[in-house]
Write a protein that holds these residues in place. Structure first.
Motif, PDB file in Angstrom:
ATOM      1  N   VAL A  15     -12.956 -45.325  75.015  1.00  0.00           N
ATOM      2  CA  VAL A  15     -13.711 -46.179  74.093  1.00  0.00           C
ATOM      3  C   VAL A  15     -14.971 -45.429  73.678  1.00  0.00           C
ATOM      4  N   LYS A  16     -15.099 -45.163  72.379  1.00  0.00           N
ATOM      5  CA  LYS A  16     -16.226 -44.354  71.907  1.00  0.00           C
ATOM      6  C   LYS A  16     -17.410 -45.185  71.428  1.00  0.00           C
ATOM      7  N   ASP A  17     -17.181 -46.464  71.167  1.00  0.00           N
ATOM      8  CA  ASP A  17     -18.235 -47.323  70.619  1.00  0.00           C
ATOM      9  C   ASP A  17     -18.270 -48.627  71.399  1.00  0.00           C
ATOM     10  N   ALA A  18     -19.457 -48.983  71.897  1.00  0.00           N
ATOM     11  CA  ALA A  18     -19.600 -50.204  72.696  1.00  0.00           C
ATOM     12  C   ALA A  18     -19.227 -51.455  71.911  1.00  0.00           C
ATOM     13  N   SER A  19     -19.308 -51.392  70.590  1.00  0.00           N
ATOM     14  CA  SER A  19     -18.978 -52.563  69.780  1.00  0.00           C
ATOM     15  C   SER A  19     -17.497 -52.925  69.886  1.00  0.00           C
ATOM     16  N   GLU A  20     -16.692 -51.972  70.379  1.00  0.00           N
ATOM     17  CA  GLU A  20     -15.266 -52.237  70.549  1.00  0.00           C
ATOM     18  C   GLU A  20     -14.978 -53.065  71.802  1.00  0.00           C
ATOM     19  N   LEU A  21     -15.997 -53.209  72.664  1.00  0.00           N
ATOM     20  CA  LEU A  21     -15.795 -53.930  73.918  1.00  0.00           C
ATOM     21  C   LEU A  21     -16.208 -55.393  73.767  1.00  0.00           C
ATOM     22  N   PRO A  22     -15.462 -56.305  74.408  1.00  0.00           N
ATOM     23  CA  PRO A  22     -15.850 -57.725  74.368  1.00  0.00           C
ATOM     24  C   PRO A  22     -17.076 -57.970  75.239  1.00  0.00           C
ATOM     25  N   GLY A  24     -22.644 -46.333  81.558  1.00  0.00           N
ATOM     26  CA  GLY A  24     -23.835 -46.821  80.884  1.00  0.00           C
ATOM     27  C   GLY A  24     -23.549 -47.549  79.593  1.00  0.00           C
ATOM     28  N   MET A  25     -22.296 -47.540  79.141  1.00  0.00           N
ATOM     29  CA  MET A  25     -21.941 -48.221  77.912  1.00  0.00           C
ATOM     30  C   MET A  25     -22.043 -49.733  78.102  1.00  0.00           C
ATOM     31  N   LYS A  26     -22.664 -50.400  77.135  1.00  0.00           N
ATOM     32  CA  LYS A  26     -22.835 -51.847  77.208  1.00  0.00           C
ATOM     33  C   LYS A  26     -21.482 -52.537  77.336  1.00  0.00           C
ATOM     34  N   ASN A  27     -21.429 -53.495  78.250  1.00  0.00           N
ATOM     35  CA  ASN A  27     -20.217 -54.268  78.554  1.00  0.00           C
ATOM     36  C   ASN A  27     -19.115 -53.433  79.198  1.00  0.00           C
ATOM     37  N   GLY A  28     -19.482 -52.264  79.708  1.00  0.00           N
ATOM     38  CA  GLY A  28     -18.489 -51.397  80.346  1.00  0.00           C
ATOM     39  C   GLY A  28     -18.694 -51.233  81.841  1.00  0.00           C
ATOM     40  N   ILE A  29     -19.540 -52.039  82.454  1.00  0.00           N
ATOM     41  CA  ILE A  29     -19.840 -51.880  83.878  1.00  0.00           C
ATOM     42  C   ILE A  29     -18.599 -52.146  84.731  1.00  0.00           C
TER      43      ILE A  29
END
Length: 580
Positions: free
Chosen positions: A390-397, A422-427
């Protein structure tokens, strides 16, 4: 004139033997000849016998030649160790310094040239190797000027005077040898080459270049024969693209550092040989359990333990497939030429990221250090595929409070979404123990089975072009020859000789060792009356893998060689003829 010849230079390590072969072969390569070189050297920094055998041809060659046409000797040991390879019209060119003696049981001609004396008169005995190159020039009736560009490239940074003196050494060797040859000048003159420009490189350089083309920016590694040249190449090249090589304290650190870099989104890999891979096994298992991409190069050498560090062997196959404890998905590739070493390396990084598992590039000493002519590489074939990164955090819910990203989500194809730390919503958790979809440790039986099944689904459908190199001119073969890694060239030559004997022969060279391409190999196995599996180990490891996956053990014979020297074409030819 001849279509090909075999030339060998030998002496003590540290005498410039390698540079002699390098200068000789580089010049001939630039004239458009095809070359194949193999170095025999001791596992020490200086001293001990070493030689470099180079085959020169107007056609593609990928194997060490059976015999020898020209032997250049810097000491008596070179003659004593290598003269038996010379055929009856062979030539020995020896330095007068050691008062050479020709063995009684050879009809080869001995020419004594004062390499050291001529070089010393020009300023330094170190140029004796250039005198030897000039003497070889006379035998081939080559104009010494063909070496000018190579000499300037190698010695130019030391100034024009050094270049001129080295060229003069070549000319002195040429004229001195020409006088002794008399009417026999050019006795081994080669037919004219096509003049095309081609690369001339070792497999390790191709692997390193492949890693660079694949986007690698970090190589942690510990030096070891015969893998060190991969490090050395990238030490020079990676800084120009913002990358670096780190010499770690050991192979364990190298493997775990590469895993960490890949976890951080940077393409990284490491390279070693058998002893180093033994140390990396736990880390390779960690890559499999945490589903982090990891590319490892294993340049096989003589084992076990320290074994034969500078000699040819192919005995790591079983270890690379089954060496880790527990069950993990793993991919093992085995290039058979320098070209394949480049392309397979670039593809290894794609496979590692798509399937989120360790990928081992299995080479051997002959492929890693043997130098051969390479057709220009097609960089348009190189592609970068990063799988489910996943290259962009916007792709994550958006995550609910106290919820974690499903890094190990159970999916149909087994590969789960992968994020950069460190990606948002990727913890998520990362641990080497069994875990649930978010990475939290879990020993639940149902979870264990679900995660194990998920991991192995990833390699059920590996997309790898040409998992077997096939040369099958016969619908029903009397004999099927099978090998892997560097034996491809020698098998191809033996195949030609067997065909000339009236035996119908097919050849399959395995390039994807795990998961094993059983369905691709099975038709060739079933249609052959006899099968010979050719490999450099004592237990027939490839043959056993084939028996496990394809069967037909009743018509399979293992032809093995494990004395540290490469197979020669006549050896395979004669052993195969004994099967009939």
């Amino acid at each position: 004139m001849v279509e090909q010849l075999s030339w060998k230079v030998g002496g003590q390590q540290g005498e410039g033997i390698e540079s002699t072969g390098e200068i000789f072969s580089m010049a001939l390569n630039r004239l458009g000849y095809y070359l194949y070189g193999y170095r025999h050297f001791s596992s020490r920094i200086k001293g001990g016998h070493t030689n470099n055998k180079i085959r020169v041809s107007t056609k593609q060659v990928r194997a060490v030649s059976d015999d020898l046409d020209i032997l250049v000797a810097f000491d008596q040991e070179t003659i004593d160790v290598n003269y038996h390879e010379l055929h009856e019209n062979g030539i020995i060119i020896a330095d007068a310094k050691f008062k050479p003696v020709k063995p009684e049981d050879t009809s080869a001609s001995l020419y004594i040239i004062p390499f050291t004396e001529l070089a010393t008169e020009l300023g330094t005995s170190l140029m004796k190797n250039m005198v030897a190159v000039g003497a070889s020039c006379a035998v081939l009736n080559l104009d010494p000027e063909v070496f000018k560009d190579v000499v300037e490239e190698i010695f130019g940074r030391k100034g024009e005077t050094v270049v001129e003196k080295n060229m003069e050494a070549i000319k002195q060797g040429f004229s001195t040898m020409k006088e002794q040859l008399g009417d026999h000048v050019g006795v081994w003159q080669l037919e004219q080459a096509d003049g095309k420009k081609r690369m001339f490189m070792i497999g390790n350089d191709a692997i390193a270049l492949g890693a660079l083309a694949a986007g690698v920016r970090l190589m942690p590694a510990y030096p070891i024969t015969p893998a060190s040249e991969i490090m050395e190449y990238l030490i020079k090249k990676l800084p120009s693209v913002g990358g670096t090589v780190i010499q770690t304290e050991d192979e364990i650190a190298a493997a775990t550092m590469a895993i960490g870099a890949n976890y951080g989104g940077i393409r990284s890999f490491t390279a070693s040989a058998g002893p180093g891979l033994s140390l990396m096994m736990e880390a390779i298992g960690l890559s499999g359990m945490t589903e982090q991409p990891l590319v490892v190069v294993d340049t096989q050498r003589g084992g076990p333990s320290t074994g034969l560090p500078t000699k040819q062997e192919q005995s790591d196959l079983m270890a690379m497939i089954y060496g880790t404890h527990g069950d993990i998905p793993k991919i093992v590739l085995a290039p058979s030429t320098v070209q394949e070493a480049f392309y397979d390396t670039t593809e290894a990084f794609n496979l590692a990221e798509e399937h989120q598992c360790p990928v081992i590039i299995l080479s051997d000493l002959q492929l890693s250090l043997g130098k051969q002519t390479v057709e220009p590489l097609d960089y348009s074939k190189v592609e970068i595929r990063r799988g489910k990164l996943v290259k962009d955090a916007s792709e994550l819910p958006e995550l609910e409070p106290k919820k974690y990203f499903k890094r190990y989500e159970v999916t149909e194809d087994g590969a789960s979404p992968r994020v950069i730390p460190g990606m948002k919503n990727g913890i998520h958790h990362v641990t080497g123990v069994e875990h649930d979809e978010t990475g939290k440790p879990s020993e639940a039986a149902s979870n264990r089975k679900a995660q194990m099944d998920k991991r192995f689904r990833k390699i059920e459908k590996i997309k790898f072009n040409h998992p077997i190199h096939v040369n099958a001119p016969n619908e029903e073969a009397d004999l099927l020859l099978i090998g892997f890694n560097s034996t491809r060239g020698v098998i191809e030559e033996a195949m030609e000789r067997l065909e000339a004997d009236g035996i119908k022969v097919n050849h399959a060279h395995v390039r994807l060792l795990h998961p094993f391409p059983a369905e691709e190999l099975r038709p060739l196995v079933e249609s052959a009356k006899k099968i010979a599996v050719i490999e450099h180990n004592s237990t027939g490891q490839l043959a056993n893998i084939i028996k496990m996956n394809v069967g037909h053990a009743n018509k399979m014979t293992s032809l093995t060689k494990y004395d540290g020297t490469p197979y020669l074409p006549h050896e395979i030819h004669s052993q195969c003829k004994e099967l009939f």
